[in-house]
Write a protein that holds these residues in place. Structure first.
Motif, PDB file in Angstrom:
ATOM      1  N   MET A 113       0.826  -1.203   0.000  1.00  0.00           N
ATOM      2  CA  MET A 113       0.000   0.000   0.000  1.00  0.00           C
ATOM      3  C   MET A 113       0.863   1.258   0.000  1.00  0.00           C
ATOM      4  N   SER A 114       1.982   1.220   0.703  1.00  0.00           N
ATOM      5  CA  SER A 114       2.886   2.373   0.724  1.00  0.00           C
ATOM      6  C   SER A 114       3.459   2.637  -0.654  1.00  0.00           C
ATOM      7  N   ARG A 115       3.814   1.548  -1.372  1.00  0.00           N
ATOM      8  CA  ARG A 115       4.337   1.714  -2.731  1.00  0.00           C
ATOM      9  C   ARG A 115       3.273   2.299  -3.656  1.00  0.00           C
ATOM     10  N   LEU A 116       2.048   1.803  -3.536  1.00  0.00           N
ATOM     11  CA  LEU A 116       0.968   2.332  -4.366  1.00  0.00           C
ATOM     12  C   LEU A 116       0.711   3.807  -4.059  1.00  0.00           C
ATOM     13  N   GLU A 117       0.763   4.174  -2.779  1.00  0.00           N
ATOM     14  CA  GLU A 117       0.553   5.574  -2.389  1.00  0.00           C
ATOM     15  C   GLU A 117       1.669   6.453  -2.945  1.00  0.00           C
ATOM     16  N   GLN A 118       2.904   5.949  -2.936  1.00  0.00           N
ATOM     17  CA  GLN A 118       4.018   6.726  -3.494  1.00  0.00           C
ATOM     18  C   GLN A 118       3.873   6.884  -5.001  1.00  0.00           C
ATOM     19  N   ILE A 119       3.407   5.828  -5.669  1.00  0.00           N
ATOM     20  CA  ILE A 119       3.163   5.909  -7.113  1.00  0.00           C
ATOM     21  C   ILE A 119       2.099   6.965  -7.411  1.00  0.00           C
ATOM     22  N   ARG A 120       1.039   6.982  -6.585  1.00  0.00           N
ATOM     23  CA  ARG A 120      -0.025   7.968  -6.781  1.00  0.00           C
ATOM     24  C   ARG A 120       0.522   9.383  -6.595  1.00  0.00           C
ATOM     25  N   VAL A 124       0.562  12.252  -9.532  1.00  0.00           N
ATOM     26  CA  VAL A 124      -0.111  13.544  -9.399  1.00  0.00           C
ATOM     27  C   VAL A 124       0.875  14.693  -9.566  1.00  0.00           C
ATOM     28  N   ALA A 125       2.056  14.564  -8.931  1.00  0.00           N
ATOM     29  CA  ALA A 125       3.057  15.621  -9.022  1.00  0.00           C
ATOM     30  C   ALA A 125       3.549  15.791 -10.454  1.00  0.00           C
ATOM     31  N   ASN A 126       3.837  14.680 -11.150  1.00  0.00           N
ATOM     32  CA  ASN A 126       4.353  14.765 -12.514  1.00  0.00           C
ATOM     33  C   ASN A 126       3.314  15.314 -13.483  1.00  0.00           C
ATOM     34  N   VAL A 127       2.070  14.835 -13.360  1.00  0.00           N
ATOM     35  CA  VAL A 127       1.010  15.324 -14.247  1.00  0.00           C
ATOM     36  C   VAL A 127       0.773  16.814 -14.014  1.00  0.00           C
ATOM     37  N   SER A 128       0.775  17.228 -12.756  1.00  0.00           N
ATOM     38  CA  SER A 128       0.557  18.641 -12.443  1.00  0.00           C
ATOM     39  C   SER A 128       1.645  19.514 -13.054  1.00  0.00           C
ATOM     40  N   HIS A 129       2.894  19.054 -12.948  1.00  0.00           N
ATOM     41  CA  HIS A 129       4.002  19.813 -13.537  1.00  0.00           C
ATOM     42  C   HIS A 129       3.864  19.893 -15.055  1.00  0.00           C
ATOM     43  N   SER A 178       1.053  17.947  -3.282  1.00  0.00           N
ATOM     44  CA  SER A 178       2.158  17.009  -3.501  1.00  0.00           C
ATOM     45  C   SER A 178       3.366  17.389  -2.657  1.00  0.00           C
ATOM     46  N   ARG A 179       3.652  18.682  -2.573  1.00  0.00           N
ATOM     47  CA  ARG A 179       4.777  19.136  -1.755  1.00  0.00           C
ATOM     48  C   ARG A 179       4.540  18.836  -0.279  1.00  0.00           C
ATOM     49  N   LEU A 180       3.329  19.108   0.200  1.00  0.00           N
ATOM     50  CA  LEU A 180       3.021  18.891   1.613  1.00  0.00           C
ATOM     51  C   LEU A 180       3.065  17.411   1.980  1.00  0.00           C
ATOM     52  N   GLU A 181       2.617  16.544   1.048  1.00  0.00           N
ATOM     53  CA  GLU A 181       2.586  15.112   1.329  1.00  0.00           C
ATOM     54  C   GLU A 181       3.986  14.509   1.452  1.00  0.00           C
ATOM     55  N   THR A 182       4.956  15.124   0.796  1.00  0.00           N
ATOM     56  CA  THR A 182       6.318  14.586   0.856  1.00  0.00           C
ATOM     57  C   THR A 182       7.137  15.199   1.988  1.00  0.00           C
ATOM     58  N   GLN A 183       6.571  16.201   2.679  1.00  0.00           N
ATOM     59  CA  GLN A 183       7.279  16.826   3.805  1.00  0.00           C
ATOM     60  C   GLN A 183       7.026  16.051   5.093  1.00  0.00           C
ATOM     61  N   ASP A 184       8.028  16.013   5.952  1.00  0.00           N
ATOM     62  CA  ASP A 184       7.819  15.438   7.280  1.00  0.00           C
ATOM     63  C   ASP A 184       8.065  16.466   8.377  1.00  0.00           C
ATOM     64  N   HIS A 309      -3.263  18.911   5.777  1.00  0.00           N
ATOM     65  CA  HIS A 309      -1.845  18.560   5.729  1.00  0.00           C
ATOM     66  C   HIS A 309      -0.986  19.610   6.427  1.00  0.00           C
ATOM     67  N   VAL A 310      -1.311  20.882   6.241  1.00  0.00           N
ATOM     68  CA  VAL A 310      -0.540  21.941   6.908  1.00  0.00           C
ATOM     69  C   VAL A 310      -0.666  21.806   8.422  1.00  0.00           C
ATOM     70  N   LEU A 311      -1.882  21.581   8.915  1.00  0.00           N
ATOM     71  CA  LEU A 311      -2.077  21.431  10.357  1.00  0.00           C
ATOM     72  C   LEU A 311      -1.345  20.209  10.885  1.00  0.00           C
ATOM     73  N   GLY A 312      -1.363  19.120  10.125  1.00  0.00           N
ATOM     74  CA  GLY A 312      -0.662  17.919  10.552  1.00  0.00           C
ATOM     75  C   GLY A 312       0.833  18.158  10.720  1.00  0.00           C
ATOM     76  N   LEU A 313       1.410  18.937   9.804  1.00  0.00           N
ATOM     77  CA  LEU A 313       2.833  19.251   9.895  1.00  0.00           C
ATOM     78  C   LEU A 313       3.144  20.160  11.078  1.00  0.00           C
TER      79      LEU A 313
END
Length: 352
Positions: A113-120, A124-129, A178-184, A309-313
């Protein structure tokens, strides 16, 4: 004798069944000593037979994220962490009460599931760009066309401009997500709330164009620690939503106040309200209570996902309360660790 044999056979079958499960299972006593574990616990958690029977689990896993989690009195489920026995795999872990003062640790492999989520996320990031450049070109050419030069096409050009602008905003919001999802983590900067609140009010008034009564209440007199850009994006989203979904003549109140937990930022409106069965899904991407109303208002369906996502960070959470026909209140709750007393020169400038 026959009854004892049947019970022994049933216990043997139960152990074999539990031992063959793909999820790791560890039986712990009240002091977290390992009493029993299945084969999946060997591969996922790195436990070994027979030497790990009787050891304290948190001490055995002291080099992993699970050690600190196991020290908590009543730990919440732990999501998406590296497996101690196989760092390349990801697991979800839960600790459940079992029997008389015992506990059962369950660890599920979610690597697929983690791999599928990373693919998604990558998709999304590539298509948006890739969409950003052609949309910019299309919008640029539409701006060159003057409706006054072709009056019979004026309605078409205006609609094309509006839809092009809306598509551009969707792409920008997708890139932000996409940026927020990749931030920790976020930058640790002082965010002066007095000027930020003043900016939010000006943005609300500009979007409202005098159609609503907008009130600002700053009762906290305190600043935040975090990312100025991301916090402005999240708090502004709640304000713009309130303006978009409140009919003309309605009231919007923006409030910043201290609470027992820390501080809260809330936006209250007298808009259409949201039915209770929709509240739990509002932060999903593109989820809409009313598709036609959202499109008419110019919303992208991504604003609340960005807020979440912003609040979570920032280790914060959002509380939503709403009644159909009576309006809604969206509240961002920040903990004490994110609060900063205003600097003296800021307080004086705010008073003047």
């Amino acid at each position: 004798m026959m009854r004892s044999r049947r019970l022994a056979a049933n216990l043997h079958d139960l152990r074999r069944a539990a031992g063959s499960l793909p999820d790791a299972i560890v039986l712990l006593d009240q002091d977290q000593h390992v009493r029993w574990f299945n084969h999946a616990a060997e591969s996922l958690l790195g436990l070994r037979r027979p030497q790990d029977r009787g050891v304290v689990l948190r001490e055995r896993l002291h080099n992993s994220e699970l050690a600190g989690w196991l020290e908590e009195p009543s730990p919440e489920p732990l999501n998406d962490v590296s497996a101690p026995g196989a760092p390349s795999r990801h697991i979800n872990v839960t600790l459940l009460p079992f029997g008389a003062r015992q506990r059962l640790l369950l660890a599920r492999d979610i690597s697929h599931m983690s791999r599928l989520e990373q693919i998604r996320r990558d998709f999304v990031a590539n298509v948006s760009h890739e969409l950003r450049t052609p949309l910019t070109v299309i919008h640029g050419y539409l701006e060159l066309l003057d409706p006054e030069d072709v009056p019979h096409l004026a309605p078409v050009l205006n609609e094309m401009r509006a839809q092009s602008k809306r598509m551009g905003q969707i792409v920008e919001d997708l890139l932000t997500l996409s940026r927020l999802e990749t931030q920790d983590h976020v930058s640790e900067e002082r965010v002066p709330m007095a000027p930020l609140l003043a900016t939010l009010r000006k943005e609300a008034e500009a979007l409202s164009q005098g159609r609503h009564s907008i009130t600002m209440e700053n009762m906290a007199n305190i600043d935040l620690l975090g990312s100025p850009k991301d916090l402005h994006s999240a708090l502004s989203n709640l304000v713009s939503n309130a303006v978009r979904y409140t009919p003309t003549g309605g009231r919007i109140t923006i409030r910043w106040e201290r609470t027992t937990e820390g501080a809260s930022y809330s936006v209250t409106d007298t808009g259409y309200g949201i039915p209770a069965d929709h509240l739990s899904r509002l932060t999903e991407r593109f989820y809409r209570v009313s598709s036609s109303r959202s499109r008419d208002s110019g919303g992208t369906g991504l604003g609340l996902s960005i807020v979440k996502h912003v609040l979570g960070l920032h280790q914060a959470r959002m509380d939503i309360r709403s009644m159909p026909g009576q309006g809604s209140t969206f509240t961002c709750c920040f903990g004490r660790e994110r609060l900063l007393e205003p600097e003296m020169h800021e307080s004086r400038s705010a008073e003047t």
